[in-house]
Write an enzyme that holds these catalytic residues in place. Structure first.
Site, mmCIF file in Angstrom:
data_model
loop_
_atom_site.group_PDB
_atom_site.id
_atom_site.type_symbol
_atom_site.label_atom_id
_atom_site.label_comp_id
_atom_site.label_asym_id
_atom_site.label_seq_id
_atom_site.Cartn_x
_atom_site.Cartn_y
_atom_site.Cartn_z
ATOM 1 N NE ARG A 51 -0.720 1.707 3.726
ATOM 2 C CZ ARG A 51 0.402 2.391 4.002
ATOM 3 N NH1 ARG A 51 1.555 1.760 4.279
ATOM 4 N NH2 ARG A 51 0.391 3.703 3.978
ATOM 5 N N GLY A 52 0.244 2.391 -0.051
ATOM 6 C CA GLY A 52 0.966 3.649 -0.176
ATOM 7 C C GLY A 52 1.093 4.000 -1.648
ATOM 8 C CB ALA A 53 0.094 6.989 -3.611
ATOM 9 N NE ARG A 88 -6.446 0.758 -2.423
ATOM 10 C CZ ARG A 88 -6.028 1.357 -1.301
ATOM 11 N NH1 ARG A 88 -4.765 1.242 -0.923
ATOM 12 N NH2 ARG A 88 -6.864 2.070 -0.565
ATOM 13 C CG ASP A 232 -3.267 7.968 -1.222
ATOM 14 O OD1 ASP A 232 -2.911 6.811 -1.466
ATOM 15 O OD2 ASP A 232 -3.297 8.452 -0.072
ATOM 16 C CG ASN A 242 -3.073 11.636 2.729
ATOM 17 O OD1 ASN A 242 -2.363 10.846 2.119
ATOM 18 N ND2 ASN A 242 -2.921 11.851 4.023
#
Length: 340
Positions: A51-53, A88, A232, A242
């Site tokens: 995860r995490g952009a 996503r 994000d 975000n």
């Protein structure tokens, strides 16, 4: 000038296969997943194992490269690209990553399609690592003198290349002098409690975990010098999506007259999106809210709203910190200058 030490990376690439640290099992267990193509990489992204952009952009790029290496050809490239791009919806880095790999593979032609895809994925990874180091320097200079820093969600090496985004700035501040971090727990999946605290503890940074609902009150009481968060997706005018709960912190920071800073690489800027009204906000499964660590927290079947993100208007953001410099404050003009 002191330089922050490098955090443990959340993914490992050996030129052929990708291993990712399963973030759903942290902090209790450090378990690595071995990925081999588009479908298992997309599934790891969907269930937040990775995860995490910026990090999902890197992982998705490798996922597509592995898919093409496994079955070289245009059909494999297009199927893998479509699968990963839909994993996503909110983080623009994912789309940018797989679009770049696809474009490089198409330009290379059949004979070298797999090598071109792999090389582009590795280039994206290297660029994100370098971006983390550069934005950490810019952000620490911007926030020089701030010692009590509030943050939200997780923005370290578990979320991006290098040392991360907002947490990379915090680690650089820590290398230069004393800091104390107030980490918001980040309901419903507790990325702050599970992941940020884990990274801060490993780095030896003083910190306190804060219930999400308490952070605004601490800001109002003068216990925070600055708020810094990741992002994000950033629209061309500086509106920023975000992790949900960010907007409330921005309002609290504005009311208290302290800086509210967003940190992220330019790969997170969606230059085609005029403002934040067009950002797709992912709504996740209701059971994420109905339970905590597997235990029911409300009545079964309770109706739930579970937006994963919110949008903070640019006018509430003091500065956008990127690897190319700082937009202070962010605006369409300032962001366009950074992207040039």
């Amino acid at each position: 000038m002191s330089v922050a030490t490098q955090s443990q990376p959340a993914l490992r690439w050996d030129g052929r296969r990708l291993e990712v640290l399963d973030q759903t099992r942290l902090p209790a267990t450090e378990a690595w997943l071995s990925l081999s193509g588009a479908e298992d990489t997309a599934e790891a992204i969907r269930r937040l194992a990775v995860r995490g952009a910026p990090l999902i952009g890197i992982a998705a790029a490798y996922g597509l490269a592995m898919e093409v290496a496994r079955q070289p050809g245009l059909g494999s490239l297009e199927r893998g690209w479509a699968t990963l791009r839909q994993a996503r919806p909110t983080a623009v880095n994912l789309a940018h990553g797989v679009d770049r790999v696809r474009a490089a593979a198409l330009a290379a032609g059949p004979a070298t399609i797999a090598a071109a895809a792999r090389d582009e994925a590795q280039r994206i990874h290297a660029e994100e690592d370098a971006a983390s180091s550069a934005l950490a320097e810019h952000g620490a200079s911007l926030l020089a003198g701030a010692q009590r820093i509030a943050t939200h969600c997780n923005t370290g090496a578990l979320a991006a290349g290098g040392n991360g985004t907002a947490l990379a700035v915090i680690l650089e501040l820590h290398a230069r002098g004393p800091v104390h971090v107030l980490a918001g727990e980040t309901r419903p999946l507790l990325q702050g409690a599970r992941l940020t605290v884990w990274e801060l503890a490993r780095a030896g940074v003083e910190h306190s975990l804060v219930v999400d609902g308490a952070m605004a009150g601490l800001i109002a009481r003068g216990e925070v010098d600055a708020v810094i968060v990741g992002c994000d997706r950033v629209a061309a005018n500086g509106d920023t999506a975000n992790k949900v709960g960010t907007y409330g912190l921005a309002l609290a920071a504005r009311a208290a007259g302290i800086p509210f800073v967003v940190a992220g690489p330019t790969s997170t800027i969606d230059r085609e999106l005029a403002d934040g009204s067009g950002i797709a906000i992912e709504e996740r499964d209701a059971d994420e809210v109905r339970s905590i660590a597997g235990a029911a927290s409300t009545l079964p079947g309770t109706p739930v709203r579970n937006p994963a993100f919110d949008v903070t208007p640019a006018e509430l953001i003091s500065a956008l910190v990127t690897e190319r410099g700082v937009a202070e404050p962010p605006s369409a003009r300032a962001i366009a200058a950074l992207l040039r």
